[in-house]
Design a protein around this motif. Structure first.
Motif, PDB file in Angstrom:
ATOM      1  N   PHE A   5      -6.559   3.780  16.215  1.00  0.00           N
ATOM      2  CA  PHE A   5      -7.691   4.253  15.247  1.00  0.00           C
ATOM      3  C   PHE A   5      -9.093   3.731  15.799  1.00  0.00           C
ATOM      4  CE2 PHE A   5      -5.416   5.313  11.378  1.00  0.00           C
ATOM      5  CZ  PHE A   5      -4.157   4.959  11.631  1.00  0.00           C
ATOM      6  N   GLY A   6      -9.936   4.309  15.181  1.00  0.00           N
ATOM      7  CA  GLY A   6     -11.385   4.019  15.417  1.00  0.00           C
ATOM      8  C   GLY A   6     -11.605   2.840  14.481  1.00  0.00           C
ATOM      9  N   THR A   7     -12.849   2.341  14.651  1.00  0.00           N
ATOM     10  CA  THR A   7     -13.346   1.115  13.747  1.00  0.00           C
ATOM     11  C   THR A   7     -14.087   1.625  12.240  1.00  0.00           C
ATOM     12  OG1 THR A   7     -15.477   1.196  15.134  1.00  0.00           O
ATOM     13  CG2 THR A   7     -13.980  -0.315  15.765  1.00  0.00           C
ATOM     14  N   PHE A  64     -11.699   6.816   9.023  1.00  0.00           N
ATOM     15  CA  PHE A  64     -11.253   6.391  10.017  1.00  0.00           C
ATOM     16  C   PHE A  64     -10.541   7.830  11.213  1.00  0.00           C
ATOM     17  CE2 PHE A  64     -11.224   1.947   9.901  1.00  0.00           C
ATOM     18  CZ  PHE A  64     -11.005   1.712   8.683  1.00  0.00           C
ATOM     19  N   LEU A 101      -4.795  10.749   4.347  1.00  0.00           N
ATOM     20  CA  LEU A 101      -5.114  11.952   5.348  1.00  0.00           C
ATOM     21  C   LEU A 101      -5.839  12.717   4.985  1.00  0.00           C
ATOM     22  CD1 LEU A 101      -4.391  12.809   8.581  1.00  0.00           C
ATOM     23  CD2 LEU A 101      -2.836  14.088   7.280  1.00  0.00           C
ATOM     24  N   TYR A 135      -8.752   9.949   8.217  1.00  0.00           N
ATOM     25  CA  TYR A 135      -8.341   9.382   7.305  1.00  0.00           C
ATOM     26  C   TYR A 135      -9.585   8.552   6.548  1.00  0.00           C
ATOM     27  CZ  TYR A 135      -3.538   9.065   8.951  1.00  0.00           C
ATOM     28  OH  TYR A 135      -2.076   9.376   9.591  1.00  0.00           O
ATOM     29  N   GLN A 191     -10.476   5.818   3.613  1.00  0.00           N
ATOM     30  CA  GLN A 191     -10.069   5.078   2.761  1.00  0.00           C
ATOM     31  C   GLN A 191     -10.897   4.338   1.571  1.00  0.00           C
ATOM     32  OE1 GLN A 191      -9.973   1.014   4.706  1.00  0.00           O
ATOM     33  NE2 GLN A 191      -7.999   0.404   3.881  1.00  0.00           N
ATOM     34  N   MET A 213     -14.554   4.696   3.548  1.00  0.00           N
ATOM     35  CA  MET A 213     -14.621   4.280   4.872  1.00  0.00           C
ATOM     36  C   MET A 213     -13.610   5.267   5.373  1.00  0.00           C
ATOM     37  SD  MET A 213     -15.549   1.995   7.192  1.00  0.00           S
ATOM     38  CE  MET A 213     -15.488   0.684   6.701  1.00  0.00           C
ATOM     39  N   PRO A 223     -12.295   2.681  -1.905  1.00  0.00           N
ATOM     40  CA  PRO A 223     -12.375   1.327  -2.500  1.00  0.00           C
ATOM     41  C   PRO A 223     -11.001   0.526  -2.955  1.00  0.00           C
ATOM     42  CG  PRO A 223     -14.276   2.161  -3.306  1.00  0.00           C
ATOM     43  CD  PRO A 223     -13.390   3.384  -2.812  1.00  0.00           C
ATOM     44  N   SER A 224     -10.042   1.669  -3.335  1.00  0.00           N
ATOM     45  CA  SER A 224      -8.666   1.089  -3.629  1.00  0.00           C
ATOM     46  C   SER A 224      -8.060   0.679  -2.175  1.00  0.00           C
ATOM     47  CB  SER A 224      -7.916   2.335  -4.274  1.00  0.00           C
ATOM     48  OG  SER A 224      -7.852   3.363  -3.106  1.00  0.00           O
ATOM     49  N   ARG A 225      -8.392   1.081  -1.132  1.00  0.00           N
ATOM     50  CA  ARG A 225      -7.993   0.919   0.051  1.00  0.00           C
ATOM     51  C   ARG A 225      -6.570   1.516   0.743  1.00  0.00           C
ATOM     52  NH1 ARG A 225      -9.451  -5.211   1.891  1.00  0.00           N
ATOM     53  NH2 ARG A 225      -9.339  -4.241   3.885  1.00  0.00           N
ATOM     54  N   GLN A 226      -6.501   2.634  -0.145  1.00  0.00           N
ATOM     55  CA  GLN A 226      -5.129   3.381   0.121  1.00  0.00           C
ATOM     56  C   GLN A 226      -5.568   4.476   1.152  1.00  0.00           C
ATOM     57  OE1 GLN A 226      -1.755   4.275  -1.762  1.00  0.00           O
ATOM     58  NE2 GLN A 226      -1.566   5.145   0.423  1.00  0.00           N
ATOM     59  N   MET A 227      -4.974   4.357   2.350  1.00  0.00           N
ATOM     60  CA  MET A 227      -5.376   5.377   3.403  1.00  0.00           C
ATOM     61  C   MET A 227      -4.787   6.572   3.263  1.00  0.00           C
ATOM     62  SD  MET A 227      -6.930   3.705   6.142  1.00  0.00           S
ATOM     63  CE  MET A 227      -6.541   4.445   7.623  1.00  0.00           C
TER      64      MET A 227
END
Lengths: 114, 111
Positions: A104-106, A91, A47, A37, A39, A89, A41-45
């Protein structure tokens, strides 16, 4: 319990270059799914790519591809021709077939340098 | 096609006030529903998941609760917010064979 490990908290890549993000997982299951996944800056995850463990062929999605090594329990993401919009980011995630839970990983924070 | 709606997008609440975050899914039936929390720069922590109406599994004992009053509605609540409840909350849905599909998230700041 299953665990997903992303050992690279931060990565950087020059624009147009290739970068590989690492992910390992621990499971006793033989049939499962793996995901990457994004992510931004908008933080929308979002795929990026999905891999079924029973498939030997590595999944690809345009500039994104994975290197799935089932025996080694490794699932890395390769981003080719990196673009500024790839900065985010990332994941890695795992799910057993038929299970209700995702692991999920970190996360790995990817910076793309112009 | 399936869509997931989560609101509000941003919320600032005083300590001790109640909380209600809502998530709805369209285009599918009997989905698995999830609430995750993400602290700044951190990974996702599963808070609750539900496999059906009225069925809630809690992963982390805390100040929050969840409810599923309808098949495609999932609500995250608190009676009294704590400062430590601040974070980014994500709702997601999936079935037994798919990836998780996420809502746009709620940024909660408890002041």
């Amino acid at each position: 319990a299953q665990t997903v490990t992303q050992s690279q908290p931060e990565m950087s890549v020059q624009e147009a270059e290739t970068v590989t993000l690492s992910c390992t997982y621990d499971t006793s299951e033989s049939d499962y799914y793996l995901f990457w996944y994004k992510q931004p800056p908008s933080r929308q995850m979002i795929l990026v790519i999905r891999q079924e463990a029973y498939k030997q062929q590595n999944a690809t999605e345009n500039r994104f591809s994975v290197n799935f090594q089932k025996a080694a329990k490794s699932f890395s993401l390769k981003i080719s021709d990196s673009q500024l919009g790839d900065a985010a980011m990332y994941f890695c995630a795992y799910r057993s077939v038929g299970s209700n839970q995702f692991y999920f990983g970190t996360g790995t924070s990817l910076t793309v340098i112009p | 096609s399936q869509t997931i709606h989560q609101w509000p997008a941003t919320l600032v609440q005083p300590v001790g006030s109640p909380l209600s975050l809502e998530c709805t899914v369209e285009g599918t039936s009997n989905p698995n529903l999830y609430w995750y929390r993400q602290a700044a720069g951190r990974g996702l922590q599963l808070l609750f998941y539900s496999v059906g109406i009225g069925q809630i599994s809690s992963e982390v004992p805390q100040n929050l609760s969840a409810s599923r009053p309808q098949d495609r509605q999932f609500i995250l609540s608190s009676k009294k917010l704590l400062l430590s409840d601040s974070g980014f909350y994500l709702c997601a849905w999936g079935d037994r064979y798919t990836e998780a599909f996420f809502g746009q998230g709620t940024r909660l700041t408890v002041v």
